[in-house]
Design an enzyme around this catalytic site. Structure first.
Site, PDB file in Angstrom:
ATOM      1  N   LYS A  93       0.855  -1.190   0.000  1.00 54.36           N
ATOM      2  CA  LYS A  93       0.000   0.000   0.000  1.00 54.36           C
ATOM      3  C   LYS A  93       0.885   1.231   0.000  1.00 54.36           C
ATOM      4  O   LYS A  93       1.829   1.336   0.785  1.00 54.36           O
ATOM      5  CB  LYS A  93      -0.880  -0.006   1.271  1.00 54.36           C
ATOM      6  CG  LYS A  93      -1.819   1.174   1.361  1.00 54.36           C
ATOM      7  CD  LYS A  93      -3.155   0.850   0.759  1.00 54.36           C
ATOM      8  CE  LYS A  93      -3.995   2.071   0.451  1.00 54.36           C
ATOM      9  NZ  LYS A  93      -3.791   2.682  -0.860  1.00 54.36           N
ATOM     10  N   GLN A 114       7.182   4.022   3.888  1.00 52.74           N
ATOM     11  CA  GLN A 114       5.779   3.602   3.906  1.00 52.74           C
ATOM     12  C   GLN A 114       5.589   2.314   4.720  1.00 52.74           C
ATOM     13  O   GLN A 114       4.547   2.123   5.339  1.00 52.74           O
ATOM     14  CB  GLN A 114       5.307   3.402   2.463  1.00 52.74           C
ATOM     15  CG  GLN A 114       3.802   3.394   2.294  1.00 52.74           C
ATOM     16  CD  GLN A 114       3.204   4.793   2.226  1.00 52.74           C
ATOM     17  OE1 GLN A 114       3.757   5.664   1.573  1.00 52.74           O
ATOM     18  NE2 GLN A 114       2.090   5.008   2.898  1.00 52.74           N
ATOM     19  N   LYS A 117       5.409   3.489   8.317  1.00 51.99           N
ATOM     20  CA  LYS A 117       4.226   4.346   8.494  1.00 51.99           C
ATOM     21  C   LYS A 117       2.965   3.495   8.541  1.00 51.99           C
ATOM     22  O   LYS A 117       2.126   3.649   9.425  1.00 51.99           O
ATOM     23  CB  LYS A 117       4.155   5.331   7.315  1.00 51.99           C
ATOM     24  CG  LYS A 117       2.962   6.251   7.363  1.00 51.99           C
ATOM     25  CD  LYS A 117       2.826   7.087   6.101  1.00 51.99           C
ATOM     26  CE  LYS A 117       4.134   7.729   5.707  1.00 51.99           C
ATOM     27  NZ  LYS A 117       3.965   8.774   4.699  1.00 51.99           N
ATOM     28  N   LYS A 129       5.437   2.033  -3.042  1.00 51.81           N
ATOM     29  CA  LYS A 129       5.314   3.371  -3.640  1.00 51.81           C
ATOM     30  C   LYS A 129       5.501   3.204  -5.141  1.00 51.81           C
ATOM     31  O   LYS A 129       6.106   2.221  -5.598  1.00 51.81           O
ATOM     32  CB  LYS A 129       6.390   4.310  -3.092  1.00 51.81           C
ATOM     33  CG  LYS A 129       6.044   5.776  -3.210  1.00 51.81           C
ATOM     34  CD  LYS A 129       5.047   6.226  -2.160  1.00 51.81           C
ATOM     35  CE  LYS A 129       4.528   7.620  -2.433  1.00 51.81           C
ATOM     36  NZ  LYS A 129       3.740   8.145  -1.319  1.00 51.81           N
ATOM     37  N   GLY A 168      -2.988   8.155  -4.246  1.00 53.90           N
ATOM     38  CA  GLY A 168      -2.376   9.360  -4.817  1.00 53.90           C
ATOM     39  C   GLY A 168      -1.141   9.806  -4.049  1.00 53.90           C
ATOM     40  O   GLY A 168      -0.807   9.267  -3.008  1.00 53.90           O
ATOM     41  N   ASP A 169      -0.464  10.781  -4.591  1.00 54.05           N
ATOM     42  CA  ASP A 169       0.668  11.455  -3.943  1.00 54.05           C
ATOM     43  C   ASP A 169       0.868  12.723  -4.779  1.00 54.05           C
ATOM     44  O   ASP A 169      -0.063  13.165  -5.480  1.00 54.05           O
ATOM     45  CB  ASP A 169       1.919  10.553  -3.928  1.00 54.05           C
ATOM     46  CG  ASP A 169       3.045  11.119  -3.054  1.00 54.05           C
ATOM     47  OD1 ASP A 169       2.938  11.054  -1.825  1.00 54.05           O
ATOM     48  OD2 ASP A 169       4.035  11.652  -3.597  1.00 54.05           O
ATOM     49  N   THR A 212      -4.920  13.402   5.173  1.00 54.17           N
ATOM     50  CA  THR A 212      -3.511  13.604   5.551  1.00 54.17           C
ATOM     51  C   THR A 212      -3.356  14.927   6.303  1.00 54.17           C
ATOM     52  O   THR A 212      -2.697  14.994   7.346  1.00 54.17           O
ATOM     53  CB  THR A 212      -2.609  13.559   4.308  1.00 54.17           C
ATOM     54  OG1 THR A 212      -2.918  12.386   3.560  1.00 54.17           O
ATOM     55  CG2 THR A 212      -1.141  13.523   4.697  1.00 54.17           C
ATOM     56  N   ASN A 243      -2.857  18.895  -1.938  1.00 53.03           N
ATOM     57  CA  ASN A 243      -3.831  18.182  -1.124  1.00 53.03           C
ATOM     58  C   ASN A 243      -3.530  18.278   0.369  1.00 53.03           C
ATOM     59  O   ASN A 243      -4.387  18.663   1.171  1.00 53.03           O
ATOM     60  CB  ASN A 243      -3.885  16.713  -1.580  1.00 53.03           C
ATOM     61  CG  ASN A 243      -4.753  15.883  -0.669  1.00 53.03           C
ATOM     62  OD1 ASN A 243      -4.275  15.280   0.294  1.00 53.03           O
ATOM     63  ND2 ASN A 243      -6.045  15.864  -0.929  1.00 53.03           N
TER      64      ASN A 243
HETATM   65  P1  NDP Z   1       0.181  17.755  -4.379  1.00 51.30           P
HETATM   66  O1  NDP Z   1       0.690  17.421  -5.729  1.00 51.30           O
HETATM   67  O2  NDP Z   1      -1.272  17.871  -4.160  1.00 51.30           O
HETATM   68  O3  NDP Z   1       0.848  19.110  -3.867  1.00 51.30           O
HETATM   69  C1  NDP Z   1       2.234  19.250  -3.778  1.00 51.30           C
HETATM   70  C2  NDP Z   1       2.547  20.671  -3.367  1.00 51.30           C
HETATM   71  O4  NDP Z   1       3.930  20.768  -3.076  1.00 51.30           O
HETATM   72  C3  NDP Z   1       2.279  21.671  -4.473  1.00 51.30           C
HETATM   73  O5  NDP Z   1       1.952  22.906  -3.901  1.00 51.30           O
HETATM   74  C4  NDP Z   1       3.615  21.722  -5.197  1.00 51.30           C
HETATM   75  O6  NDP Z   1       3.858  22.921  -5.929  1.00 51.30           O
HETATM   76  C5  NDP Z   1       4.584  21.623  -4.020  1.00 51.30           C
HETATM   77  N1  NDP Z   1       5.830  20.995  -4.480  1.00 51.30           N
HETATM   78  C6  NDP Z   1       5.975  19.782  -5.066  1.00 51.30           C
HETATM   79  N2  NDP Z   1       7.245  19.556  -5.386  1.00 51.30           N
HETATM   80  C7  NDP Z   1       7.916  20.643  -4.984  1.00 51.30           C
HETATM   81  C8  NDP Z   1       9.272  21.015  -5.038  1.00 51.30           C
HETATM   82  N3  NDP Z   1      10.198  20.196  -5.562  1.00 51.30           N
HETATM   83  N4  NDP Z   1       9.622  22.211  -4.514  1.00 51.30           N
HETATM   84  C9  NDP Z   1       8.689  23.030  -3.972  1.00 51.30           C
HETATM   85  N5  NDP Z   1       7.378  22.731  -3.915  1.00 51.30           N
HETATM   86  C10 NDP Z   1       7.010  21.567  -4.410  1.00 51.30           C
HETATM   87  O7  NDP Z   1       0.819  16.655  -3.407  1.00 51.30           O
HETATM   88  P2  NDP Z   1       0.366  16.237  -1.944  1.00 51.30           P
HETATM   89  O8  NDP Z   1      -0.188  17.395  -1.207  1.00 51.30           O
HETATM   90  O9  NDP Z   1      -0.436  15.006  -2.056  1.00 51.30           O
HETATM   91  O10 NDP Z   1       1.765  15.799  -1.309  1.00 51.30           O
HETATM   92  C11 NDP Z   1       2.613  16.707  -0.607  1.00 51.30           C
HETATM   93  C12 NDP Z   1       3.577  15.933   0.283  1.00 51.30           C
HETATM   94  O11 NDP Z   1       2.832  15.146   1.226  1.00 51.30           O
HETATM   95  C13 NDP Z   1       4.483  14.933  -0.444  1.00 51.30           C
HETATM   96  O12 NDP Z   1       5.714  14.856   0.234  1.00 51.30           O
HETATM   97  C14 NDP Z   1       3.720  13.612  -0.288  1.00 51.30           C
HETATM   98  O13 NDP Z   1       4.587  12.494  -0.405  1.00 51.30           O
HETATM   99  C15 NDP Z   1       3.208  13.776   1.139  1.00 51.30           C
HETATM  100  N6  NDP Z   1       2.085  12.930   1.489  1.00 51.30           N
HETATM  101  C16 NDP Z   1       0.920  12.965   0.773  1.00 51.30           C
HETATM  102  C17 NDP Z   1      -0.141  12.177   1.145  1.00 51.30           C
HETATM  103  C18 NDP Z   1      -1.467  12.277   0.477  1.00 51.30           C
HETATM  104  O14 NDP Z   1      -2.428  11.680   0.992  1.00 51.30           O
HETATM  105  N7  NDP Z   1      -1.620  13.001  -0.615  1.00 51.30           N
HETATM  106  C19 NDP Z   1      -0.023  11.212   2.258  1.00 51.30           C
HETATM  107  C20 NDP Z   1       1.217  11.320   2.992  1.00 51.30           C
HETATM  108  C21 NDP Z   1       2.228  12.128   2.587  1.00 51.30           C
HETATM  109  P3  NDP Z   1       3.681  22.914  -7.519  1.00 51.30           P
HETATM  110  O15 NDP Z   1       2.219  22.757  -7.760  1.00 51.30           O
HETATM  111  O16 NDP Z   1       4.245  24.208  -7.959  1.00 51.30           O
HETATM  112  O17 NDP Z   1       4.485  21.730  -8.021  1.00 51.30           O
END
Ligand code: NDP
Length: 449
Positions: A93, A114, A117, A129, A168-169, A212, A243
């Protein structure tokens, strides 16, 4: 990486040799191995069964070509990957990430984290992943759909409701999950809980979208409670605006905090009056726009290009919710200097090892990602349960379960740290508590794989 235990330092050297150049993976493994030192000193059975030697090597890694046709008729090729890291506790997962920076090092680090976690959630979930170097940004709906369909043609051969359940991620939200699931259904003629984060009308769980970010705030609340504080009237920084960031902001605001800054990969906005989340969600979720747009619409907000500066804004609580290694030592010292009392990680591995050391040495509350952001996968686990029993629970019911799970993760991490002589160190506690459950299962199975 400075590992005092020679058995663990040998394993770390093997990981580096076997995965050359995989710096993020080395970093994630190094942190966990360091935390496991007191366990290894007490548990000869774990050493003899080679549990640590085995847990750092993925059970299976699938890599495939993803060909698709863009709007101008040109054939495009991306790489697809699924790292099925460990299935000791249940079906693999973990999310799928679509971002141009995706490579094997990043997917192995995410898959490895993961495992622990998912163990911490208390649910029967293995760790995995996957993803692609495809960039959904700037692509049309049709291009994203064709990419997802092509990706699923291969991935569908390797996943299943009882074998591997992706979610998703970064770059994979509700839209992408819809395209992926639609293609899976068409290929297999099955309606199963094979992906989580689905739309509520076709088997998704209420609260999964928020999980999250909400879970991060529930975990942070527990941390604050331990020093007699809460979110009320605290100034909060949230990096990212995807997200996790949007729903961390929503919950922090509901709990009485003033969230004053958010970011994307182009820069950050500072709004002293507090983020207007309706405007931010309109820009990010509906228009898929850039964050500078917020400053154009809200007079009290200032946009600054570049991501790092967000950590120079004075705050009480920092919630990094964007990406790995976004807080380095310099940013950590900025936060400390400005009076920050708590850092809780919504993103995976957002703080460098030097930054984590600075937080811990300076007495900040530090909530490591694998504990603090486990609410997403926990609610995915609840989505799988609802799919299995062909029922949907109410928002309140899922939210209540999520809160209980986050409280338990906090409690278990805290107690594991205390038991092994590191009271208050949630990083060590989360690593030990997550590891021990997987280790017990692997011990019971014998040397299978
Ligand atoms: P999204 O794609 O929805 O959002 C990612 C955000 O982070 C965007 O604002 C994006 O900006 C910014 N971002 C991405 N890459 C970079 C970078 N290299 N430098 C600066 N800003 C960056 O992803 P999520 O919100 O789902 O995920 C965010 C984090 O949370 C990740 O680390 C993910 O692994 C972790 N996570 C997510 C979960 C989930 O349920 N979605 C669960 C657990 C952890 P831009 O749009 O400009 O790229």
């Amino acid at each position: 990486m400075d590992l005092s235990n020679s058995y663990l330092s040998g394993i770390y050297a093997d990981v580096c040799r076997r995965n050359p150049g995989a710096v993020e993976f080395h970093q994630a493994v190094g942190e966990v191995l360091q935390s496991l030192t007191p366990v290894i000193e007490r548990r000869q059975d774990i050493v003899e069964a080679g549990i640590v030697d085995r847990i750092v090597e993925p059970e299976r890694l699938i890599q495939f070509r993803v060909s698709w046709v863009d709007d101008s008729g040109r054939v495009r090729v991306n790489r697809g990957v699924r790292v099925q890291f460990n299935s000791a506790l249940g079906p693999y997962k973990g999310g799928l990430r679509f971002h141009p920076s995706v490579n094997l090092s990043i997917l192995k680090f995410l898959g490895f984290e993961q495992i622990l976690k998912n163990s911490l959630t208390g649910l029967p979930l293995g760790g995995a992943k996957g993803g692609s170097d495809f960039d959904p940004k700037g692509k049309s709906e049709g291009e994203v759909m064709r990419f997802c369909q092509s990706f699923m043609i291969e991935l569908s051969k390797h996943i299943g409701a009882d074998t591997d359940v992706p979610a998703g991620d970064i770059g994979v939200g509700g839209r992408e999950i819809g395209f992926l699931y639609g293609q899976y259904k068409r290929l297999t003629d099955q309606t199963t809980g094979v992906l989580t984060g689905k739309g509520v009308s076709f088997g998704g769980s209420l609260v999964r979208r928020e999980a999250t970010g909400y879970g991060l705030c529930y975990f942070t609340e527990e941390m604050l409670k331990s020093i007699g504080k809460d979110f009320k009237d605290k100034t909060v920084l949230v990096s990212g605006s995807g997200n996790v960031a949007l729903y961390a902001t929503q919950k922090a605001q509901q709990l009485g905090a003033n969230v004053v800054a958010m970011s994307d990969s182009s820069g950050y906005i500072y709004d002293k009056k507090g983020i207007n989340l309706d405007i931010m969600r309109q820009i990010k979720e509906v228009e898929r726009g850039r964050i500078v747009e917020y400053a154009r619409r809200v007079p009290s907000a200032v946009f600054t290009p570049g991501c790092k500066g967000i950590w120079t804004i004075p705050c009480d609580i920092a919630l990094p919710c964007a990406t790995q290694n976004e807080i380095d030592e310099e940013s950590a010292f900025e936060l400390i200097k400005n009076g920050c009392i708590c850092v809780a990680e919504g993103a995976n591995m957002p703080s460098t090892p030097e930054a984590i050391n600075a937080f811990i040495k300076n007495g900040l509350l530090y909530g490591p990602a694998k504990a603090a952001n486990a609410g997403g996968v926990a609610t995915s686990g609840l989505e799988m349960s609802q799919n299995s029993i062909r029922m949907g629970w109410t928002f309140e019911e899922v939210d209540k379960r999520l809160q209980e799970i986050m409280r338990n993760i906090y409690k278990n991490s805290y107690h594991a740290a205390e038991e092994y002589g590191y009271e208050g160190n949630l990083m060590i506690g989360a690593n030990i508590a997550g590891f021990l459950k997987v280790a017990e299962a692997m011990l019971a199975y014998g040397i299978t794989y």
